[in-house]
Enzyme design. Structure first.
Site, mmCIF file in Angstrom:
data_model
loop_
_atom_site.group_PDB
_atom_site.id
_atom_site.type_symbol
_atom_site.label_atom_id
_atom_site.label_comp_id
_atom_site.label_asym_id
_atom_site.label_seq_id
_atom_site.Cartn_x
_atom_site.Cartn_y
_atom_site.Cartn_z
ATOM 1 N N SER A 138 0.846 -1.194 0.000
ATOM 2 C CA SER A 138 0.000 0.000 0.000
ATOM 3 C C SER A 138 0.876 1.236 0.000
ATOM 4 C CB SER A 138 -0.895 0.024 1.239
ATOM 5 O OG SER A 138 -1.559 1.282 1.366
ATOM 6 N N TYR A 151 -1.301 -0.496 10.438
ATOM 7 C CA TYR A 151 -1.559 -0.949 9.071
ATOM 8 C C TYR A 151 -0.415 -0.519 8.150
ATOM 9 C CZ TYR A 151 -3.674 -1.178 4.418
ATOM 10 O OH TYR A 151 -3.922 -1.431 3.092
#
Length: 259
Positions: A138, A151
């Site tokens: 990501s 995350y």
């Protein structure tokens, strides 16, 4: 003859689109996810529409008892020539809102599982001199300003792992790609308690995967579908590499020495 692809987190979102696109490229599939009913429905559709063989594995990759059979499949099935490490999740709230068990499960899914699955298949790929691993990371992994600390840390791990594996396995004929989406229209947002429509922008999963596969075909090491200028990533990476000769020193830099 196309190889078989194993895709994790394949019951919905990015993983389901990868399964669809790879099936239409002629790959037989092994699909792993927790939601068996959705997984089986996807498998039935792809068998019918793409004419490929599709197997499903019910697996919660945070559980060692579920992870181990997937590892064994990767080690032992010589037909599997592509691993798509897609399974992942996010957490609601900020760091102070997230419990230790939640964080541990997130790390197990987003970081430990892809590492173990890559470790299961890499020796076989390297021995054969072929094979590919796609790791879905990501852009949050190099953007702490986006405020998803745990995350983002797991995705930074996946990016680093992919770059390291590229250097180790590339000379042995194994291609490793890190795919870095930005916000994408998947269920991850709802499960994390956030409204995807409230975000400044969110990419459709189909567009994301199609772009990622362009990067795959080009054999990019890092593919960032939302980034308009490839030169920005090249400059970022060049700046990092420019520091390397200065990082191994016997003494502290003068700026850290007492006056």
């Amino acid at each position: 003859m196309s190889t078989t692809a194993l895709v994790t987190g394949a019951s919905s979102g990015i993983g389901a689109v990868y399964a669809d696109r790879l099936a239409r490229r002629g790959h037989d599939l092994v699909l792993a996810a927790r939601d068996v009913s959705r997984l089986d429905a996807l498998a039935a559709r792809l068998r019918r529409e793409a004419g490929v063989a599709v197997e499903t594995i019910r697996a919660d990759l945070t559980a060692p008892a579920d992870l181990e059979p997937v590892e064994e499949r990767l080690r032992g099935d010589a037909r599997i020539g592509l691993l798509v490490n897609n399974a992942g999740a996010a957490l609601p709230g900020g760091f102070l809102d997230q419990g230790a068990e939640q964080m541990g499960n997130l790390i197990a899914l987003n970081a430990t599982a892809p590492t173990r699955l890559a470790a299961a298949v890499a020796p076989r790929f390297a021995a054969a001199g072929t094979g590919a691993i796609i790791n879905v990371a990501s852009v949050v992994g190099f953007a702490p300003e986006l405020g998803m600390s745990v995350y983002g840390a797991t995705k930074a791990f996946v990016l680093f792992l992919s770059q390291g594996l590229h250097l180790e396995l590339g000379p042995k004929g194994v291609y490793v790609q890190a795919v870095l989406p930005s916000a994408t229209r998947t269920e991850i947002w709802e499960k994390a308690g956030r409204d995807v429509d409230a975000l400044p922008a969110a990419m459709d999963t189909g567009e994301l995967v199609d772009a990622a596969l362009v990067g795959f075909d080009r054999r990019e090491t890092v593919t960032i579908p939302p980034l308009p200028e490839a030169g920005q990533w090249a400059a970022y990476d060049a700046a990092r590499q420019a520091m390397l000769p200065n990082l191994i020193q016997a003494h502290a830099a003068p700026r850290y020495r007492a006056a």
